[in-house]
Design an enzyme around this catalytic site. Structure first.
Site, mmCIF file in Angstrom:
data_model
loop_
_atom_site.group_PDB
_atom_site.id
_atom_site.type_symbol
_atom_site.label_atom_id
_atom_site.label_comp_id
_atom_site.label_asym_id
_atom_site.label_seq_id
_atom_site.Cartn_x
_atom_site.Cartn_y
_atom_site.Cartn_z
ATOM 1 N N TYR A 237 0.821 -1.216 0.000
ATOM 2 C CA TYR A 237 0.000 0.000 0.000
ATOM 3 C C TYR A 237 0.856 1.267 0.000
ATOM 4 O O TYR A 237 0.714 2.129 -0.880
ATOM 5 C CB TYR A 237 -0.942 -0.026 1.220
ATOM 6 N N LYS A 241 1.501 4.050 -2.990
ATOM 7 C CA LYS A 241 1.062 5.439 -2.749
ATOM 8 C C LYS A 241 2.242 6.398 -2.939
ATOM 9 O O LYS A 241 2.075 7.512 -3.448
ATOM 10 C CB LYS A 241 0.471 5.589 -1.350
#
Length: 499
Positions: A237, A241
Site C-alpha cells: 500500500y 502510494k
C-alpha cells in the site's frame, strides 16, 4: 447552511471526485452538499458497467448511508430531488486511460470541471501488486492526463498517506519525494520497470498454469510485499502510494496541486455526527479483537506515540487547502496529522480501551459479565512470534498429528484454530511498523493553514475545524471512537449471519 470563506469557494463549482464510495469520499460529498448547496455538480467516478449501475452504487453505497441523515432530515421530501440535481454518477475507473470513458464524455467533462479530488485508492496492506500499481500509481498517471485536458481546472487535490514515509525515524517533513529514489539507501525505483515486471510475471504464469486465478492472486500478493521490502517500504500500500506521489510530481508540474497526507484515519469527531465510521480501520482491529476475546497477546510499546486523525478533520483540512491554494501553479503538501500538536501515547489507548470495557462490560452467552484481562504484551515482534509458536503453533501441530491418528475428528477445530493463529501472526507483522513507529510528522504547512482558517471572519474555524489540539483523546476514544468501531464490526457480523 450557506457560509462565506471556504464554503463560498465551492459555490457554482463542478467537482470530479474519484473514490467517492470510500470512507473519505463519502464524507467529502456529504460535507460539500451540507455547507454549500449551491455547488453546481459533483461528478462521482465509480466502478460500474454502465450509468444505471453507477447510479445504483452511489444511491446505495454513498447517499443511502446514515452519514447523510442530517441532510435527509434537512431536505425532507425534497432530499432525493436535491441529490439528483447535484450528483451525477459516472461509470469509470482510474485504472484505465481517460478513466475508461468515451471520447465525447471526456470532452464534455473536461470543459466543465473546476476541481478534481483524487481519493481513489486500494488501502489493503497486502493488495495484489498488479492491482495496487494500477490504482495507486497508474491511476495518478491517468488522472494527470485527464487534468491537462480540463480548460477551467483550478485545483487537483490528491489524497495520499503520511505513512509513505515508511519506517523512517525522527522528523518527517512535508516535502515531495525525489522521483525514482527509494527509501532504501542507494536504491532506484523505476515505476515503468515495476509495471513491466508485473506484466512479465503474469504472462509467465498464464503460459505455465493457464487460468489459475488463485495462483496468480497469491503470486501478486507475495510480489507486492517483496518489492515493497526491497525498496524500503513496509507494505504494498505505502509503496504504491509513494509511487503515485512521484508520478504526480513529475506529470503534474503545470497543474495546481495539493497533496494531503493523513495519518491513521478514525471515526468522525463532530460532523455530521460523532463516531461515524466504515470498515474496521487500523487500530480498530485491536478493539474488535479484544471485544471478541480473540486477542490473547499482541505487540505493544506504551511509550510509542500513535498518530490518529478523525475523518471529518481530514475533510475540513482538504477543503481549506483547496481554498488556500486555489489556482496556484505549485505543489503543496499537508501532513493532516495530530501527534506533533496533541501526542497520543499507546499507553493511553490501552487505558482508554479498558476504561470503555469497564463501563460497557462484555457478557458471555449465559449473560454473565466477562472480566477484563489485559493481553500479554511484547515490545518486540520477534518475542511475540516466538511466544506464539511455543504457546499455540506447537499445540496445533500436536492436534494435527492426533487428528490423523484418530480419523479426522479434530479436522474442523484444527483448521479454525490454525486460521485464527495465522491471522493474528499476519496482522502483527503488518502492524509492527506502526506499533513501533519512531517518526513524527512535521505539520508546519497544516498549522499555517489552520492559523489562516482561524483568523477568517466567516466562522470557518467552527465549520471547518481541523485543529487536533481540541481533541481530548481519552474522551474521544472512550465515548466516541471505540463504541463506533465495535458497533460497526458487530453490525457487519449480524449482516453476515443473516445473509
Amino acid at each position: 447552511m450557506e457560509t462565506g470563506g471556504i464554503a463560498e469557494r465551492f459555490r457554482d463549482k463542478t467537482i470530479l471526485i474519484t473514490g467517492a464510495t470510500g470512507f473519505l469520499g463519502k464524507l467529502l460529498v456529504e460535507k460539500i452538499l451540507r455547507v454549500q448547496p449551491e455547488v453546481r455538480k459533483l461528478y462521482l467516478l465509480v466502478r460500474a458497467p454502465d450509468a444505471i449501475a453507477a447510479e445504483e452504487r452511489v444511491l446505495t453505497e454513498v447517499v443511502g448511508k446514515g452519514l447523510f441523515d442530517v441532510l435527509r432530515e434537512q431536505y425532507g421530501a425534497g432530499f432525493n430531488s436535491f441529490i439528483k440535481e447535484k450528483i451525477y454518477a459516472l461509470p469509470g475507473d482510474v485504472m484505465h486511460e481517460n478513466f475508461g470513458l468515451e471520447s465525447y464524455e471526456v470532452l464534455q467533462l473536461s470543459q466543465k470541471v473546476d476541481i478534481i479530488v483524487n481519493g481513489a485508492a486500494t488501502t489493503n496492506f497486502m493488495e495484489r501488486y498488479d492491482v495496487a500499481l494500477a490504482t495507486n500509481a497508474a491511476g495518478v498517471m491517468h488522472l494527470c492526463q485527464f487534468a491537462k485536458q480540463c480548460d477551467n481546472l483550478k485545483m487537483v487535490l490528491h489524497v495520499s498517506t503520511a505513512y509513505v514515509a515508511g519506517e523512517q525515524a525522527g522528523q518527517l517533513l512535508e516535502k515531495p519525494f525525489q522521483i525514482g529514489r527509494a527509501l532504501r539507501l542507494d536504491y532506484q525505483l523505476d515505476i515503468e520497470a515495476e509495471l513491466q515486471l508485473v506484466d512479465s510475471i503474469k504472462s509467465e504464469l498464464r503460459i505455465k498454469c493457464s487460468s489459475d486465478d488463485k495462483l496468480e492472486k497469491t503470486t501478486m500478493r507475495k510480489l507486492g510485499l517483496k518489492r515493497a521490502t526491497h525498496f524500503g517500504w513496509p507494505n504494498t500500500y505505502v509503496l504504491t502510494k509513494a509511487m503515485g506521489e512521484m508520478l504526480l510530481q513529475q506529470l503534474g508540474q503545470d497543474l495546481p496541486v495539493v497533496i494531503v497526507r493523513p495519518s491513521m484515519i478514525t471515526s468522525t469527531f463532530q460532523e455530521p455526527m460523532p463516531g461515524w465510521i466504515e470498515e474496521t480501520r487500523t487500530i480498530d482491529v485491536i478493539f474488535v479483537a479484544y471485544n471478541d476475546q480473540t486477542l490473547p497477546c499482541f505487540i505493544f510499546d506504551g511509550s510509542v506515540i500513535f498518530d490518529l486523525i478523525p475523518g471529518d478533520m481530514v475533510i475540513n483540512a482538504m477543503m481549506a487547502a483547496i481554498n488556500s491554494q486555489w489556482n496556484k501553479r505549485a505543489q503543496v503538501i499537508y501532513h493532516v496529522t495530530s501527534a506533533h500538536q496533541n501526542p497520543l501515547p499507546v499507553s493511553l489507548i490501552e487505558e482508554s480501551m479498558f476504561r470503555y470495557f469497564d463501563i460497557n462490560p462484555r457478557t458471555s452467552k449465559d449473560g454473565k459479565a466477562i472480566k477484563n484481562k489485559r493481553p500479554l504484551a511484547f515490545k518486540r515482534l520477534a518475542y511475540f512470534q516466538a511466544y506464539m509458536i511455543l504457546r499455540y503453533k506447537l499445540p496445533l501441530e500436536m492436534m494435527r498429528a492426533a487428528n490423523v491418528l484418530l480419523g479426522g475428528i479434530y479436522t474442523k477445530n484444527y483448521y479454525e484454530f490454525n486460521r485464527d493463529y495465522n491471522i493474528l501472526m499476519t496482522v502483527a507483522k503488518l502492524f509492527a511498523p506502526y506499533v513501533f513507529f519512531k517518526g513524527w510528522f512535521d505539520d508546519t504547512n497544516l498549522r499555517k493553514l489552520w492559523k489562516a482558517t482561524a483568523m477568517d471572519q466567516n466562522d470557518d474555524a467552527s465549520i471547518f475545524n481541523f485543529d487536533p489540539k481540541c481533541i481530548n483523546w481519552s474522551s474521544y476514544l472512550v465515548n466516541t471512537h471505540i463504541p463506533a468501531a465495535i458497533k460497526y464490526a458487530n453490525d457487519q457480523k449480524a449482516k453476515a449471519r443473516s445473509a
